[in-house]
Design a protein around this motif. Sequence first.
Motif, PDB file in Angstrom:
ATOM      1  N   THR A   7      -4.951  -0.373   8.924  1.00  0.00           N
ATOM      2  CA  THR A   7      -4.004   0.649   8.474  1.00  0.00           C
ATOM      3  C   THR A   7      -4.576   1.452   7.317  1.00  0.00           C
ATOM      4  O   THR A   7      -5.331   0.932   6.507  1.00  0.00           O
ATOM      5  CB  THR A   7      -2.650   0.038   8.048  1.00  0.00           C
ATOM      6  OG1 THR A   7      -1.733   1.108   7.762  1.00  0.00           O
ATOM      7  CG2 THR A   7      -2.766  -0.840   6.818  1.00  0.00           C
ATOM      8  N   LYS A  93       0.763  13.928   7.404  1.00  0.00           N
ATOM      9  CA  LYS A  93       1.741  12.880   7.093  1.00  0.00           C
ATOM     10  C   LYS A  93       2.363  13.152   5.731  1.00  0.00           C
ATOM     11  O   LYS A  93       1.646  13.310   4.746  1.00  0.00           O
ATOM     12  CB  LYS A  93       1.060  11.505   7.063  1.00  0.00           C
ATOM     13  CG  LYS A  93       0.507  11.062   8.409  1.00  0.00           C
ATOM     14  CD  LYS A  93      -0.140   9.686   8.315  1.00  0.00           C
ATOM     15  CE  LYS A  93      -0.823   9.331   9.642  1.00  0.00           C
ATOM     16  NZ  LYS A  93      -1.542   8.053   9.567  1.00  0.00           N
ATOM     17  N   ASP A 155      12.361   4.599   3.705  1.00  0.00           N
ATOM     18  CA  ASP A 155      13.141   3.596   2.966  1.00  0.00           C
ATOM     19  C   ASP A 155      14.290   4.172   2.128  1.00  0.00           C
ATOM     20  O   ASP A 155      15.373   3.584   2.094  1.00  0.00           O
ATOM     21  CB  ASP A 155      12.228   2.735   2.078  1.00  0.00           C
ATOM     22  CG  ASP A 155      11.478   1.673   2.872  1.00  0.00           C
ATOM     23  OD1 ASP A 155      11.913   1.355   3.989  1.00  0.00           O
ATOM     24  OD2 ASP A 155      10.455   1.174   2.360  1.00  0.00           O
TER      25      ASP A 155
HETATM   26  P1  ITT Z   1      -1.412   3.558  10.089  1.00  0.00           P
HETATM   27  O1  ITT Z   1      -1.349   4.096  11.492  1.00  0.00           O
HETATM   28  O2  ITT Z   1      -2.705   3.855   9.408  1.00  0.00           O
HETATM   29  O3  ITT Z   1      -1.035   2.108  10.021  1.00  0.00           O
HETATM   30  P2  ITT Z   1       0.895   5.283   9.679  1.00  0.00           P
HETATM   31  O4  ITT Z   1       1.788   5.568   8.512  1.00  0.00           O
HETATM   32  O5  ITT Z   1       0.366   6.453  10.447  1.00  0.00           O
HETATM   33  O6  ITT Z   1      -0.299   4.327   9.191  1.00  0.00           O
HETATM   34  P3  ITT Z   1       2.467   4.590  12.004  1.00  0.00           P
HETATM   35  O7  ITT Z   1       1.749   5.520  12.891  1.00  0.00           O
HETATM   36  O8  ITT Z   1       2.814   3.222  12.497  1.00  0.00           O
HETATM   37  O9  ITT Z   1       1.660   4.329  10.650  1.00  0.00           O
HETATM   38  O10 ITT Z   1       3.785   5.323  11.495  1.00  0.00           O
HETATM   39  C1  ITT Z   1       4.749   4.577  10.831  1.00  0.00           C
HETATM   40  C2  ITT Z   1       5.718   5.497  10.117  1.00  0.00           C
HETATM   41  O11 ITT Z   1       7.045   4.981  10.307  1.00  0.00           O
HETATM   42  C3  ITT Z   1       5.465   5.490   8.619  1.00  0.00           C
HETATM   43  O12 ITT Z   1       4.580   6.515   8.223  1.00  0.00           O
HETATM   44  C4  ITT Z   1       6.888   5.691   8.074  1.00  0.00           C
HETATM   45  O13 ITT Z   1       7.235   7.047   8.103  1.00  0.00           O
HETATM   46  C5  ITT Z   1       7.743   4.944   9.096  1.00  0.00           C
HETATM   47  N1  ITT Z   1       7.917   3.530   8.677  1.00  0.00           N
HETATM   48  C6  ITT Z   1       7.384   2.430   9.270  1.00  0.00           C
HETATM   49  N2  ITT Z   1       7.717   1.310   8.608  1.00  0.00           N
HETATM   50  C7  ITT Z   1       8.461   1.708   7.562  1.00  0.00           C
HETATM   51  C8  ITT Z   1       9.087   1.018   6.480  1.00  0.00           C
HETATM   52  O14 ITT Z   1       8.962  -0.296   6.322  1.00  0.00           O
HETATM   53  N3  ITT Z   1       9.769   1.736   5.593  1.00  0.00           N
HETATM   54  C9  ITT Z   1       9.871   3.077   5.719  1.00  0.00           C
HETATM   55  N4  ITT Z   1       9.302   3.797   6.676  1.00  0.00           N
HETATM   56  C10 ITT Z   1       8.595   3.128   7.613  1.00  0.00           C
END
Ligand code: ITT
Length: 198
Positions: A7, A93, A155
Motif C-alpha cells: 500500500t 487521490k 472517516d
Molecule cells: P493503496 O491502493 O495503495 O492501498 P488506496 O488509498 O488507493 O491505497 P484503495 O484503492 O483500496 O486504496 O482505496 C481505498 C479508499 O477507500 C481510500 O482511499 C479511502 O478513501 C476509502 N477507505 C478505505 N478504508 C477506509 C477507512 O478505514 N477509513 C476511511 N476511508 C477508507
Amino acid sequence: QTVVIATGNLGKAQEFTSMFHKAGYKVKTMKDFPELPDVAETGSTFEENARLKAETIANILQCPVLADDSGLQVEALHGMPGIYSARFAGEQKNDAANNAKLLYELTEVPDEQRRAQFHCTLVFAAPKKESLVVEASWPGRIARIPQGDNGFGYDPLFIPQGMDISAAQLSESEKNQVSHRALALNKLQNQWQAWLEG
Ligand code: ITT
C-alpha cells in the motif's frame, strides 16, 4: 519476521503497522521500495484489485505480501463509490474533495436513508502459493457534517452503527478494534501462519 504491505496509503499503512506490531511482526510498505512500480487497479471488484496489488508485488519481491483493497459503499448511491473510493472526486487521490463530493451527492437524502458500509478485502500472496483472501465490512451511516481528525479517507463522515460519533473521532486503537480492516485482519490472523508455513 517481516510482512510487506502493498500500500501507498499512509492511513492504511499506519493501521496495519500497529496491528502487526502488536502481534510481533515487522512491517514494510511501498515507501520502503521506491523503485517498485505503482500497480494499476484495473479490476472490477475489491478482490481483483487486491489480488493485482499483492500478487504483482509478491512476484517482484519474491516474498509474502499483503494487499488491502477497500472502500465505502453507500446504499443511496447503489454501492458507490465502492472500488472507486480513492478517486471519487477525480484522478488525483484527495480525501477532502472525496468527502465534499459525497456530501453533495447526498444533499437531498434524508437521515434514515444514509446507510453505508466500509468494505475491506485482504489478499495475502506468496511465491508459488494460492493466495489467501478474506473480507469484512463495517456498517454505519453518512453524517451531514464532517467531524474528527483521526483516521483517513471518509472517516470524518462515517458514523459506525451503534455509535453517535464519527470514525475520525475514534482513537486509532478504538478504530482498530472494530473497523472493516480490523475484522478482515482478524479473519486472516487465524489462517495466515498455517497457510504460509504449510
Ligand atoms: P493503496 O491502493 O495503495 O492501498 P488506496 O488509498 O488507493 O491505497 P484503495 O484503492 O483500496 O486504496 O482505496 C481505498 C479508499 O477507500 C481510500 O482511499 C479511502 O478513501 C476509502 N477507505 C478505505 N478504508 C477506509 C477507512 O478505514 N477509513 C476511511 N476511508 C477508507
